[in-house]
Each structure stands twice: as structure tokens, then as C-alpha cells.
Design an enzyme around this catalytic site. Structure first.
Site, PDB file in Angstrom:
ATOM      1  N   ALA A 116       0.921  -1.261   0.001  1.00 47.03           N
ATOM      2  CA  ALA A 116      -0.003  -0.029  -0.143  1.00 47.03           C
ATOM      3  C   ALA A 116       0.869   1.198   0.203  1.00 47.03           C
ATOM      4  CB  ALA A 116      -0.927  -0.074   1.311  1.00 47.03           C
ATOM      5  N   LYS A 117       0.320   2.360  -0.127  1.00 46.85           N
ATOM      6  CA  LYS A 117       1.054   3.577  -0.059  1.00 46.85           C
ATOM      7  C   LYS A 117       0.154   4.798   0.273  1.00 46.85           C
ATOM      8  CE  LYS A 117       5.471   4.962  -0.438  1.00 46.85           C
ATOM      9  NZ  LYS A 117       6.596   4.185  -0.068  1.00 46.85           N
TER      10      LYS A 117
END
Ligand code: NAD
Length: 428
Positions: A116-117
Site C-alpha cells: 500500500a502507499k
């Protein structure tokens, strides 16, 4: 060889958009790894995109609204994991690309995580400390339902750090009604951070440099190194390479200046200057050169540790180094990759080279879940083992497919995620 050529040709047109680059990389890696089309279709898009408009009361009483993102790419192998970046140039496509790269990075390091980011479109240097805190807490509250110790565990990235993580932990804990240190990693030691986390990415970069030198038959003792970006990753890589591994740092840069000294630059003295003055500019330990010159210096190793897109074809043409170890995410474009391959420069790719940070984040999460604290030597020896293991696996994969370490790392990472998805099957 064929795959590298294809990679270069196919991504050329869209090299500017990191998400397009990430998609092309996925397609090529999938073809080599023989991934089923339905899995490729699933992996080509993030599982979830969260966009929030974050209202913040500024010091002068005005209200400003900032755009924030959290992109969750894939969680087949475990909870989503990835940093949060604060930067005025953050775009949704950049966050989507970085989230996808996190999925491959955690798989290459064999961590039980997905990718994720997060990001907020803001230049935090223009905000007061109080404004940054209010922005962070409100963003954390707005994504609180989407994160969690078994769901999605954020960490620091560009312009965020231990203090940012402490605010997110505190906000999340206040919402839950009890302390949840394991919701974020990269925290200060006083609130459940891990020994060795701050320097972990730089230490991992140094370990990769040592392993790459071994393969190239280069003696690291006395080898010359240029480091672009003297921040968290760049400073610790320079410090560990020079103080523990005997290499000579001959060039360092930050956004204010680029310094070169064939006699060597002491990273600790340069850091002292940077901490005192806020920038490297004015440090007298080397001659001031043009920023782009750093890449054409007669050095053995280059460590890009600043931002994306620094090494293009023109820059690659001028490179004399034998080894590049990517501390930053996405510093080399695909045309440059092809030039470097032809020049027989060994490029240790970002998803392997800078994975030390997420590896020690994993150790921090384990310590938090068990309410334990490991000493520094235990953290460092476990990091060493993980990094060397991942390096060797990537090398073996690239040799098996007669390709670069970059494509080897992608094939390894994508292959592991695809295997998991296939075994789990599809609900319903
Ligand atoms: P940082 O903000 O601590 O440092 C970045 C440094 O780069 C600063 O000194 C800045 O002045 C310099 N810089 C920016 N633009 C530059 C330019 N054009 N030329 C020269 N110097 C420039 O950030 P960081 O945490 O060290 O991250 C650096 C890179 O490493 C990013 O790409 C980040 O995504 C990646 N990364 C960081 C970690 C981590 O644990 N911090 C983990 C994995 C990857």
C-alpha cells in the site's frame, strides 16, 4: 536479454507516468513468470483507493483543505504495508505505482505483507509544526477505518518520520480507546519503535552494495562511492559504508548543493553541518559541482537516494560507475536501464535495495504484537540475514532468466504474489 529490450521499448512512451511504468513492468514479469490472465487482471489495479479531503485550521485562523490518498494494492500475502509521503507533487498515479511496488517489495523480502502507499498533496516545509500535526491527525482519523494492525500498517516516507507515526498511533488509539502501537511502524523508541529502524534502509543499501561488489569482484575497502540525496537513506548508507565497510564517500548532494572530494568526505561531519544549517550548502569538505555531474564522476558505486526519475538515458550515457544501488524508489527510467545493461553496470533495483526499511518495520510490528523489545544487535543480525537471502534469490532468478536484477526481482515478487492468489482461489 530479450525481456530487457522489450521492457525498454514498451515503456518508453509512458516513462513519465510511474503507474504506466509499473503496469508495463508487471506485464513483462507476468509473461516470464507465466502468470494466469485473471491474476494479472487482479494485480493490474489496486484493490482499494481511498481519497480524502482533509480540512485543517491554519495558525492564522483560515481553513485549508488538503487532498490525501491511501492506495491498497494487494493483501493476498498479508496486511497492506507502505509509507505515507507528504509532498506538493504527490499524485494518485504516483501513489498507485508506489503501492504496487510495495506489493513486490514485501514479497521479494518474503514478509507476510501486501502493498500500500499513502500521500498528502502538501509542502510540509511551508506549514508550522502545529499545522502539520493537525493535518496528520485529521488524515489519520479519516482513514482510521481502513488501517489497522491486521489490515493496513502505514510507515514513514518522504517528509514524514517517527513523530508523524507517533501522531497517527495516538489518533488511532484515541479512536479505539486503547493503545495500539502495532498500527504503524517507524515510531519513536519511546512509543514502541524498534532499535535500528531509523538507519534500516541505509543499512540495507550498504549490505546490497557489499554483495554487489562481491559479485563484480570489487574490493569494497577503499572503493569510491557517490551518494545523491543526503537524507535518511543517503546519510546512513554513506555512514555505514564508510565507517563499517571501509568504502570512501567522495561525493554527496542534497537539494541545496553537490559536493565532490576525491580525498573523501566524512558523512558525520557533513551531517553535523546539515543539522546546524538545515542544508549541506556551505559545508567546506568538498568542491561544489553541478548536480548532474555527480553521476559522471569516476567512482565505483553510485547510490541514488533522493527522488524518482534522476537517471535517464543521457545521464546513464555518462555513468562510469560499475555498480548502482537504488536507495530511492524509481530513480532510473527504463531507457537508462537499457543503457546501463549494455554498459554492464550492475543495478541493484529499488524493490530489493531499499527493502531494509520495511524489513525492520516488520520486526517492529512483531515486537509490538508480542510487547517485546529486541536489542540492536538482534535487529541488525536478522536484517543482515533477510537482506542477503533476498539478494541471493533475486540474483538466482535473474540468472535463471538471463536478465537484469531489476527484472529478476520483479519476476520473483510478482511470482510469489500470484502463487498465493492462485492457492487462495477466489471468493465467492
Ligand atoms: P529524506 O527526505 O530524508 O531525504 C531526501 C534527501 O534527498 C534530502 O536530503 C533532499 O534534500 C535530497 N534531494 C531531494 N531532491 C534532490 C535532488 N534533485 N538532488 C539531490 N538531492 C535531492 O527522504 P528519505 O527517507 O531518505 O527517502 C529518500 C528516497 O528513499 C525516497 O525515494 C524514498 O521513497 C526512498 N525510501 C525511503 C525509505 C525510508 O525508510 N526512509 C525506505 C524505502 C525507500
Amino acid at each position: 536479454m530479450y525481456w530487457v529490450k522489450l521492457l525498454s521499448q514498451e515503456v518508453k512512451a509512458e516513462a513519465e507516468n510511474p503507474y504506466e511504468v509499473a503496469l508495463k513492468q508487471l506485464k513483462l514479469a507476468s509473461e516470464i513468470a507465466n502468470i494466469d490472465q485473471w491474476i494479472l487482471d487482479m494485480l493490474s489495479v489496486p484493490k482499494k483507493i481511498i481519497q480524502v479531503s482533509v480540512p485543517v485550521k491554519m495558525d492564522d485562523g483560515r481553513l485549508e483543505v488538503f487532498t490525501g490518498y491511501r492506495v491498497q494494492h494487494n493483501d493476498a500475502r498479508g496486511p497492506y504495508k507502505g509509507g505515507i509521503r507528504y509532498h506538493q507533487m504527490v499524485t494518485l498515479d504516483e501513489v498507485k505505482a508506489l503501492a504496487m511496488w510495495m506489493t513486490w517489495k514485501t514479497a521479494v523480502a518474503d514478509l507476510p505483507y501486501g502493498g500500500a502507499k499513502g500521500g498528502i498533496v502538501v509542502d510540509p516545509k511551508k506549514l508550522s509544526a502545529g499545522e502539520v500535526e493537525r493535518l496528520t491527525r485529521r488524515y489519520a482519523a479519516m482513514i482510521a477505518d481502513e488501517i489497522g494492525p491486521y489490515k493496513d500498517i502505514p510507515a514513514p516516507d518522504v517528509n514524514t518520520g517517527p513523530q508523524t507515526m507517533a501522531w497517527i498511533m495516538d489518533t488511532y488509539s484515541a479512536i479505539k480507546g486503547y493503545s495500539v502501537p502495532e498500527v504503524v511502524t517507524g515510531k519513536p523508541l519511546s512509543v514502541g519503535g524498534s532499535y535500528g529502524r531509523t538507519e534500516a534502509t541505509g543499512r540495507g543499501v550498504s549490505i546490497c552494495t557489499r554483495e554487489a561488489a562481491r559479485i563484480k569482484g570489487l574490493k569494497l575497502q577503499g572503493a569510491t562511492v557517490a551518494v545523491q540525496g543526503f537524507g535518511n537513506v543517503g546519510y546512513y548508507a554513506a555512514h555505514i559504508l564508510s565507517k563499517e565497510m571501509g568504502a570512501k564517500i567522495v561525493a554527496v548532494s542534497d537539494s541545496s548543493t553537490t559536493l565532490y572530494s576525491p580525498q573523501g568526505i566524512d558523512p558525520d561531519k557533513a551531517l553535523e553541518h546539515k543539522e546546524k544549517h538545515g542544508e549541506l550548502k556551505g559545508y567546506e569538505g568538498g568542491e561544489v559541482i553541478e548536480p548532474a555531474e555527480l553521476f559522471s564522476l569516476p567512482v565505483d558505486v553510485i547510490i541514488p537516494a533522493a527522488v524518482e526519475g534522476q537517471i535517464n538515458k543521457r545521464v546513464a550515457d555518462g555513468i562510469q560507475a560499475k555498480i548502482i544501488v537504488e536507495g530511492a524508489n524509481g530513480p532510473t527510467d527504463t531507457d537508462a536501464d537499457e543503457v546501463l545493461r549494455e554498459k554492464n553496470v550492475l543495478v541493484v533495483p529499488d524493490i530489493l535495495a531499499n527493502s531494509g526499511g520495511v524489513i525492520v518495520s516488520y520486526f517492529e510490528w512483531l515486537q509490538n504484537l508480542h510487547r517485546e523489545s529486541w536489542d540492536l544487535s538482534l535487529v541488525n543480525s536478522k536484517l543482515e540475514e533477510k537482506m542477503v537471502g533476498a539478494f541471493n534469490e533475486v540474483l538466482k532468478t535473474s540468472q535463471r532468466h538471463s536478465t537484469t536484477m531489476r527484472l529478476g526481482a520483479l519476476v520473483l515478487g510478482v511470482g510469489k504474489v500470484a502463487d498465493t492468489i492462485k492457492t487462495l482461489g477466489l471468493f465467492p
